[in-house]
Motif scaffolding. Structure first.
Motif, PDB file in Angstrom:
ATOM      1  N   PRO A 166       0.531  -1.250   0.009  1.00 13.41           N
ATOM      2  CA  PRO A 166       0.052   0.015  -0.085  1.00 13.41           C
ATOM      3  C   PRO A 166       0.595   1.268  -0.095  1.00 13.41           C
ATOM      4  O   PRO A 166       2.046   1.236   0.411  1.00 13.41           O
ATOM      5  N   PHE A 167       0.013   3.021  -0.783  1.00 15.88           N
ATOM      6  CA  PHE A 167       0.923   3.235  -0.151  1.00 15.88           C
ATOM      7  C   PHE A 167       1.919   3.860  -1.202  1.00 15.88           C
ATOM      8  O   PHE A 167       2.864   4.696  -1.016  1.00 15.88           O
ATOM      9  N   LYS A 168       1.681   2.653  -1.680  1.00 15.78           N
ATOM     10  CA  LYS A 168       3.102   3.220  -3.394  1.00 15.78           C
ATOM     11  C   LYS A 168       4.772   3.122  -2.200  1.00 15.78           C
ATOM     12  O   LYS A 168       5.660   4.135  -3.175  1.00 15.78           O
ATOM     13  N   GLY A 169       4.466   2.003  -1.610  1.00 10.88           N
ATOM     14  CA  GLY A 169       5.843   1.889  -0.643  1.00 10.88           C
ATOM     15  C   GLY A 169       6.343   0.853  -0.582  1.00 10.88           C
ATOM     16  O   GLY A 169       5.946  -0.134  -1.453  1.00 10.88           O
ATOM     17  N   GLU A 170       7.149   0.151  -0.196  1.00  9.57           N
ATOM     18  CA  GLU A 170       7.393  -1.798   0.214  1.00  9.57           C
ATOM     19  C   GLU A 170       7.092  -2.672   0.839  1.00  9.57           C
ATOM     20  O   GLU A 170       7.791  -3.503   0.464  1.00  9.57           O
ATOM     21  N   TYR A 171       5.886  -2.453   1.712  1.00  9.00           N
ATOM     22  CA  TYR A 171       5.810  -3.562   2.808  1.00  9.00           C
ATOM     23  C   TYR A 171       4.510  -2.788   3.542  1.00  9.00           C
ATOM     24  O   TYR A 171       3.563  -1.417   3.305  1.00  9.00           O
ATOM     25  N   CYS A 172       4.139  -3.631   3.946  1.00 12.12           N
ATOM     26  CA  CYS A 172       2.742  -3.999   5.003  1.00 12.12           C
ATOM     27  C   CYS A 172       2.955  -4.009   6.279  1.00 12.12           C
ATOM     28  O   CYS A 172       3.982  -5.321   6.611  1.00 12.12           O
ATOM     29  N   ALA A 200       2.435   3.743  10.721  1.00 12.43           N
ATOM     30  CA  ALA A 200       3.882   3.671  10.721  1.00 12.43           C
ATOM     31  C   ALA A 200       4.349   4.186   9.579  1.00 12.43           C
ATOM     32  O   ALA A 200       5.386   4.039  10.234  1.00 12.43           O
ATOM     33  N   ARG A 201       3.826   4.257   8.627  1.00 16.08           N
ATOM     34  CA  ARG A 201       4.565   5.131   7.941  1.00 16.08           C
ATOM     35  C   ARG A 201       4.526   6.603   8.284  1.00 16.08           C
ATOM     36  O   ARG A 201       5.274   6.999   8.001  1.00 16.08           O
ATOM     37  N   MET A 202       3.576   7.079   9.582  1.00 15.72           N
ATOM     38  CA  MET A 202       3.825   8.285   9.447  1.00 15.72           C
ATOM     39  C   MET A 202       5.045   8.518  10.675  1.00 15.72           C
ATOM     40  O   MET A 202       5.430   9.333  11.377  1.00 15.72           O
ATOM     41  N   ARG A 203       4.477   7.468  11.173  1.00 15.19           N
ATOM     42  CA  ARG A 203       5.901   7.235  12.790  1.00 15.19           C
ATOM     43  C   ARG A 203       6.673   7.095  12.410  1.00 15.19           C
ATOM     44  O   ARG A 203       8.139   8.029  12.723  1.00 15.19           O
ATOM     45  N   ARG A 204       7.117   6.355  11.163  1.00 14.53           N
ATOM     46  CA  ARG A 204       9.194   6.453  10.560  1.00 14.53           C
ATOM     47  C   ARG A 204       9.178   8.119   9.859  1.00 14.53           C
ATOM     48  O   ARG A 204      10.440   8.597   9.894  1.00 14.53           O
ATOM     49  N   VAL A 205       8.759   8.777   9.479  1.00 12.86           N
ATOM     50  CA  VAL A 205       8.419  10.340   8.578  1.00 12.86           C
ATOM     51  C   VAL A 205       8.837  10.793  10.438  1.00 12.86           C
ATOM     52  O   VAL A 205       9.836  11.983   9.672  1.00 12.86           O
ATOM     53  N   VAL A 206       8.138  11.254  11.430  1.00 12.70           N
ATOM     54  CA  VAL A 206       8.455  12.192  12.623  1.00 12.70           C
ATOM     55  C   VAL A 206       9.609  11.423  13.377  1.00 12.70           C
ATOM     56  O   VAL A 206       9.864  12.082  14.463  1.00 12.70           O
ATOM     57  N   THR A 224      12.722  -0.770  12.993  1.00  8.39           N
ATOM     58  CA  THR A 224      13.528  -0.884  13.575  1.00  8.39           C
ATOM     59  C   THR A 224      14.414  -1.248  12.183  1.00  8.39           C
ATOM     60  O   THR A 224      15.741  -1.155  11.836  1.00  8.39           O
ATOM     61  N   GLN A 225      14.230  -2.779  12.135  1.00  9.64           N
ATOM     62  CA  GLN A 225      14.958  -4.055  11.448  1.00  9.64           C
ATOM     63  C   GLN A 225      15.220  -2.946   9.463  1.00  9.64           C
ATOM     64  O   GLN A 225      15.222  -3.857   9.177  1.00  9.64           O
ATOM     65  N   MET A 226      14.234  -2.956   9.609  1.00  7.59           N
ATOM     66  CA  MET A 226      13.962  -2.725   8.109  1.00  7.59           C
ATOM     67  C   MET A 226      14.137  -0.856   7.374  1.00  7.59           C
ATOM     68  O   MET A 226      13.071  -1.300   6.230  1.00  7.59           O
ATOM     69  N   ILE A 227      14.467  -0.396   8.502  1.00  6.46           N
ATOM     70  CA  ILE A 227      14.598   0.733   7.802  1.00  6.46           C
ATOM     71  C   ILE A 227      15.237   1.056   6.164  1.00  6.46           C
ATOM     72  O   ILE A 227      14.793   2.045   5.771  1.00  6.46           O
ATOM     73  N   PRO A 228      16.046   0.267   5.181  1.00 13.19           N
ATOM     74  CA  PRO A 228      16.085   0.925   4.202  1.00 13.19           C
ATOM     75  C   PRO A 228      15.086   0.183   3.163  1.00 13.19           C
ATOM     76  O   PRO A 228      14.549   0.736   2.468  1.00 13.19           O
ATOM     77  N   HIS A 229      14.362  -0.252   3.856  1.00 15.51           N
ATOM     78  CA  HIS A 229      12.902  -1.060   2.878  1.00 15.51           C
ATOM     79  C   HIS A 229      11.531   0.042   3.210  1.00 15.51           C
ATOM     80  O   HIS A 229      10.433   0.306   2.223  1.00 15.51           O
ATOM     81  N   THR A 230      11.682   0.484   4.640  1.00 16.80           N
ATOM     82  CA  THR A 230      10.267   1.211   4.854  1.00 16.80           C
ATOM     83  C   THR A 230      10.478   2.540   4.746  1.00 16.80           C
ATOM     84  O   THR A 230       9.748   3.959   5.523  1.00 16.80           O
ATOM     85  N   ASP A 231      11.415   3.074   4.041  1.00 19.55           N
ATOM     86  CA  ASP A 231      11.986   4.595   4.055  1.00 19.55           C
ATOM     87  C   ASP A 231      10.644   5.655   3.174  1.00 19.55           C
ATOM     88  O   ASP A 231      10.392   5.027   1.925  1.00 19.55           O
ATOM     89  N   PRO A 232      10.434   6.837   3.318  1.00 16.40           N
ATOM     90  CA  PRO A 232       9.128   6.825   2.554  1.00 16.40           C
ATOM     91  C   PRO A 232       9.491   7.658   1.232  1.00 16.40           C
ATOM     92  O   PRO A 232       8.562   7.936   0.843  1.00 16.40           O
ATOM     93  N   LEU A 233      10.310   8.154   1.216  1.00 15.00           N
ATOM     94  CA  LEU A 233      10.633   8.301  -0.435  1.00 15.00           C
ATOM     95  C   LEU A 233      11.078   8.119  -1.165  1.00 15.00           C
ATOM     96  O   LEU A 233      11.003   7.344  -2.292  1.00 15.00           O
ATOM     97  N   SER A 234      12.461   6.379  -0.554  1.00 14.00           N
ATOM     98  CA  SER A 234      13.229   6.189  -1.928  1.00 14.00           C
ATOM     99  C   SER A 234      13.600   4.452  -0.791  1.00 14.00           C
ATOM    100  O   SER A 234      14.864   4.046  -0.035  1.00 14.00           O
ATOM    101  N   PRO A 235      12.377   4.161  -0.837  1.00 19.04           N
ATOM    102  CA  PRO A 235      12.422   2.676   0.097  1.00 19.04           C
ATOM    103  C   PRO A 235      13.038   1.624  -0.910  1.00 19.04           C
ATOM    104  O   PRO A 235      12.877   1.498  -2.395  1.00 19.04           O
TER     105      PRO A 235
END
Length: 532
Positions: A48-54, A151-157, A500-511
């Motif tokens: 969802p949300f044009k991201g790389e995880y759920c 989770a995406r919003m938490r990742r941003v802030v 925390t483990q998935m930081i590269p894959h949860t990046d809001p801009l360039s996952p």
């Protein structure tokens, strides 16, 4: 107290289903196939949300559904009216139906998951598995979508900001509101404005006052009492003290114009009710020339009586600019008056916040400590549905496959398990789908795998330093909930750890896309079925 065994919403029952599930069930029964041994997978095809995880959520309600799954007499009476030609024996069969012969394997709630992975694997009588399809999809789709949104919003802030769910009034009905409150917590929110959610889920509840409270006041003369009780129990003239501090603030800050008395009266009244937790909404009239100065005046008065003012809320305007300007006023007030009252004042912001606005604020710069997020969180405005699907993958020990001209819609057949591989640093490097009858995935062993990719299946080799089996037996035929019901705090902690483990894959801009593989045996079985 022990967990309740009924769904949170009493509308969740076997009759909460699509008509074609009932139609198929009757046809299966009439054809003598109702007890065929079937396996279904519940999964999604696109993040969802044009991201790389759920983030997987909703398992708690799934467990409650299967615990209480039973047609009532009134349910059967109604079904007789919509399929009147069905034999009486069919309705007697439905009346006895439950999940006592069904097994459900699940990924744990709060786990980060990816396309094609079975979130649930349902094993048991064909009719029961078929009847579970619609309610299970209903109970997984929105919770997983909402949790991912949170989770995406938490990742941003980041971890040092407070996030509050404010969506009750904008949610899709009471059930949508309560679901949003619970699953926002799993996604990393700290509190909710929903009082009923606080009671039901034992989560923190937050809320102060609205613009209406400020607008309901006109002047100091209207206040019911001029007194306030100090920390030591003494009653003092609070109004006179606030007016004195107001003059001091106006002089120190060299304000242009006089802050509104009606707003000051509202703040005084609210402080009298909540002297130890005073937080004011400051944008009813003019944030910087009235709201913040009036907050400072009341805050200084409270400070002189032994209380500590908490903060302000901004609900309109340029939140980055206003929060920065307000913080400067707090610092100036402390410096000019020679006190240290407002250095840790909390600035809360609301006003139709979404993920993009959070990103923009981070780029712009701001002084906001806490965000209240409503509409865009609870309605998942950026994407209204996750799109989970539920497919038959095995019948009577024989794998089944759904074919499609769209390769993304080809169903991976057979009973499967999901493993997660980790490198020597403990970082996930990919998930693997294997047939249940295969030997378990082992660490430190060279693996020949098949990677799902947008261009097709790719051969890759991996060596995992650690391997984790993601699926567990959540519901066992006859024994019920094997490990009890998912715990909100555990699901929340799991989501936080995995983000925390998935930081590269949860990046809001360039996952970075996450890799999902299948075993050679599973791939060969899939190819063989495609050729049949």
């Amino acid at each position: 107290s022990g967990p309740q065994i009924n769904p949170s919403n009493n509308l969740v029952c076997p009759l909460l289903t699509d008509m074609y599930q009932i139609s198929m069930s009757y046809a299966y029964w009439k054809g003598g196939r109702s007890n065929d041994d079937a396996v279904f997978d519940l999964f999604f095809r696109k993040c969802p949300f044009k991201g790389e995880y759920c983030v997987f959520a909703g398992l708690d309600e799934v467990m409650k559904l299967v615990t209480s799954f039973k047609f009532s007499t009134s349910d059967i009476d109604y079904l007789k009216t919509i399929i009147p030609h069905a034999e009486p024996e069919f309705f007697e069969y439905l009346l006895q139906l439950d999940c006592s012969k069904t097994r459900i394997y699940a990924i744990r709630e709060g786990t980060i998951v990816f396309p094609r992975e079975p979130l649930l694997r349902i094993e048991g009588p064909l009719v029961v598995g078929q009847l579970l399809e619609t309610p299970l999809l209903n109970l997984i789709n929105f919770p997983s979508l909402l949790t991912t949104n949170a989770a995406r919003m938490r990742r941003v802030v980041g971890d040092n900001k407070t996030l509050m769910e404010f969506g009750l009034r904008r949610a899709q009905g009471p059930d949508g509101a309560l679901s949003a409150s619970r699953y926002a917590m799993i996604g990393g929110f700290n509190a909710t404005s929903n009082v009923l959610a606080g009671k039901l889920f034992d989560v923190p509840v937050r809320g102060t006052h609205a613009h209406a409270y400020v607008m309901a006041h006109k002047s100091m003369k209207e206040l019911h009492s001029k007194l306030i009780r100090t920390c030591t129990g003494e009653e003092v003239d609070f109004i006179s003290l606030v007016i004195e501090k107001s003059c001091l603030v106006q002089e120190a800050l060299e304000l242009v114009g006089v802050p509104r008395e009606s707003e000051l009266a509202a703040f005084v009244s609210y402080a009298q009710a909540f002297p130890s937790s005073f937080l004011a909404l400051v944008d009813t009239f003019d944030t910087l020339r009235s709201g913040v100065p009036n907050y400072l005046s009341v805050g200084l008065a409270l400070h002189s009586l032994g209380y500590k003012p908490v903060g302000i809320r901004l609900d309109s305007g340029d939140l980055g600019v206003l929060s920065t300007a307000a913080r400067e006023l707090f610092k100036r007030c402390d410096a000019l008056i020679g006190v240290s009252v407002f250095e840790k004042t909390i600035i809360t912001a609301s006003d139709d916040i979404n993920e993009k606005r959070l990103l923009d604020l981070a780029t712009q710069g701001h002084e906001i400590d806490s965000f209240g997020i409503g509409t865009n969180l609870v309605t998942c405005q950026a994407q209204p549905a996750l799109g989970c699907v539920y497919k038959l993958v095995e019948i009577n020990k024989e794998p089944r496959i759904k074919l499609s001209n769209d390769s993304g819609k080809v169903v991976t057949p057979g009973s499967k398990v999901v493993y997660r591989m980790y490198d020597e640093m403990g970082c996930p490097i990919g998930d693997v789908l294997k047939c249940v009858e295969e030997p378990p995935l082992l660490p430190d062993v060279p693996l020949d795998l098949r990677l799902f990719s947008k261009t097709g299946i790719i051969v890759e080799h991996q060596v995992a330093r650690r391997v984790e089996l993601l699926m567990y037996l959540a519901w066992d035929a006859g024994a019920g909930a094997v490990e009890g019901y998912p715990c909100l705090s555990e699901s929340t902690s799991r989501c936080k750890d995995q983000m925390t483990q998935m930081i590269p894959h949860t990046d809001p801009l360039s996952p970075v896309p996450y890799k999902v593989y299948m075993s050679v045996l599973l791939h060969e079985m899939m190819l063989a079925l495609q050729k049949e």
